[in-house]
Design a protein around this motif. Structure first.
Motif, PDB file in Angstrom:
ATOM      1  N   GLY A  41       0.811  -1.205   0.000  1.00  0.00           N
ATOM      2  CA  GLY A  41       0.000   0.000   0.000  1.00  0.00           C
ATOM      3  C   GLY A  41       0.847   1.259   0.000  1.00  0.00           C
ATOM      4  O   GLY A  41       1.759   1.389   0.816  1.00  0.00           O
ATOM      5  N   GLN A  42       0.550   2.151  -0.923  1.00  0.00           N
ATOM      6  CA  GLN A  42       1.269   3.411  -1.041  1.00  0.00           C
ATOM      7  C   GLN A  42       0.365   4.539  -0.573  1.00  0.00           C
ATOM      8  O   GLN A  42      -0.796   4.615  -0.967  1.00  0.00           O
ATOM      9  N   GLN A  67       3.960   4.293  -9.368  1.00  0.00           N
ATOM     10  CA  GLN A  67       4.600   4.398 -10.686  1.00  0.00           C
ATOM     11  C   GLN A  67       6.108   4.148 -10.586  1.00  0.00           C
ATOM     12  O   GLN A  67       6.689   3.471 -11.440  1.00  0.00           O
ATOM     13  N   GLU A  68       6.744   4.660  -9.550  1.00  0.00           N
ATOM     14  CA  GLU A  68       8.179   4.458  -9.373  1.00  0.00           C
ATOM     15  C   GLU A  68       8.495   2.988  -9.095  1.00  0.00           C
ATOM     16  O   GLU A  68       9.455   2.440  -9.631  1.00  0.00           O
ATOM     17  N   ILE A  69       7.693   2.328  -8.290  1.00  0.00           N
ATOM     18  CA  ILE A  69       7.900   0.902  -8.034  1.00  0.00           C
ATOM     19  C   ILE A  69       7.728   0.104  -9.328  1.00  0.00           C
ATOM     20  O   ILE A  69       8.522  -0.795  -9.625  1.00  0.00           O
ATOM     21  N   LEU A  70       6.712   0.436 -10.097  1.00  0.00           N
ATOM     22  CA  LEU A  70       6.528  -0.224 -11.393  1.00  0.00           C
ATOM     23  C   LEU A  70       7.736   0.012 -12.298  1.00  0.00           C
ATOM     24  O   LEU A  70       8.260  -0.922 -12.911  1.00  0.00           O
ATOM     25  N   LEU A  75       8.088  -2.188 -15.364  1.00  0.00           N
ATOM     26  CA  LEU A  75       6.664  -2.209 -15.689  1.00  0.00           C
ATOM     27  C   LEU A  75       6.120  -0.786 -15.722  1.00  0.00           C
ATOM     28  O   LEU A  75       6.824   0.165 -15.415  1.00  0.00           O
ATOM     29  N   ASP A  76       4.835  -0.675 -16.085  1.00  0.00           N
ATOM     30  CA  ASP A  76       4.146   0.615 -16.022  1.00  0.00           C
ATOM     31  C   ASP A  76       2.678   0.373 -15.664  1.00  0.00           C
ATOM     32  O   ASP A  76       2.271  -0.757 -15.413  1.00  0.00           O
ATOM     33  N   PHE A 104      -3.749   8.719 -14.296  1.00  0.00           N
ATOM     34  CA  PHE A 104      -2.791   7.626 -14.166  1.00  0.00           C
ATOM     35  C   PHE A 104      -3.267   6.309 -14.772  1.00  0.00           C
ATOM     36  O   PHE A 104      -2.442   5.447 -15.073  1.00  0.00           O
ATOM     37  N   THR A 105      -4.569   6.107 -14.922  1.00  0.00           N
ATOM     38  CA  THR A 105      -5.060   4.817 -15.405  1.00  0.00           C
ATOM     39  C   THR A 105      -5.506   4.909 -16.858  1.00  0.00           C
ATOM     40  O   THR A 105      -5.856   5.981 -17.350  1.00  0.00           O
ATOM     41  N   MET A 106      -5.458   3.764 -17.520  1.00  0.00           N
ATOM     42  CA  MET A 106      -5.814   3.717 -18.932  1.00  0.00           C
ATOM     43  C   MET A 106      -6.478   2.386 -19.260  1.00  0.00           C
ATOM     44  O   MET A 106      -6.358   1.426 -18.501  1.00  0.00           O
TER      45      MET A 106
END
Length: 137
Positions: A41-42, A67-70, A75-76, A104-106
């Motif tokens: 959890g972020q 996003q940074e962890i991905l 990953l993205d 952020f989502t798509m």
């Protein structure tokens, strides 16, 4: 099954002042297992460890941390398969959360569960976002 914990490198601007929290609280930012990346959890922390007051900025910070962890895992956001968001005062904070989430989502969107809760780890936190991503074959 082999599992591999992600470590945040010292040069990560997003986690600059908060890297030690993972060690202090005894958890990994993410763990790779069985072709999946389980992201802890972020929350809405700025890189210096301060907490923004608005739901919009907290949501942006939480997504930037995700996003940074991905990115560190190759990953993205398109690789997310599941997201669970935890909301304090959900009725009040949902509009601000959704306005930032759109950036952020798509499509195709990941599965998403939104859960209203009484409190998070610190009284100032309004949002926490936990995610699962799939590595490309």
């Amino acid at each position: 099954m082999t599992k591999l914990a992600l470590e945040i490198p010292p040069n990560s601007e997003i986690f600059d002042g908060t890297r030690q929290l993972f060690e202090n609280f005894g958890f990994s930012p993410a763990v790779r297992a069985g072709g999946l990346l389980f992201i802890s959890g972020q929350v809405g922390l700025r890189p210096d460890g301060s907490i923004p007051e608005t739901i919009e900025e907290q949501t942006e910070c939480a997504f930037q941390r995700t996003q940074e962890i991905l990115r560190l895992s190759g990953l993205d956001f398109s690789d997310l398969v599941e997201v669970v968001s935890y909301h304090v005062d959900m009725a009040v904070n949902m509009p601000g959360f959704l306005s930032v989430k759109k950036a952020f989502t798509m499509k195709p969107y990941p599965a998403w569960s939104m859960v209203g809760i009484a409190a998070l780890a610190r009284p100032a936190f309004k949002i926490e976002i936990r995610s699962v991503a799939a590595f490309r074959s």
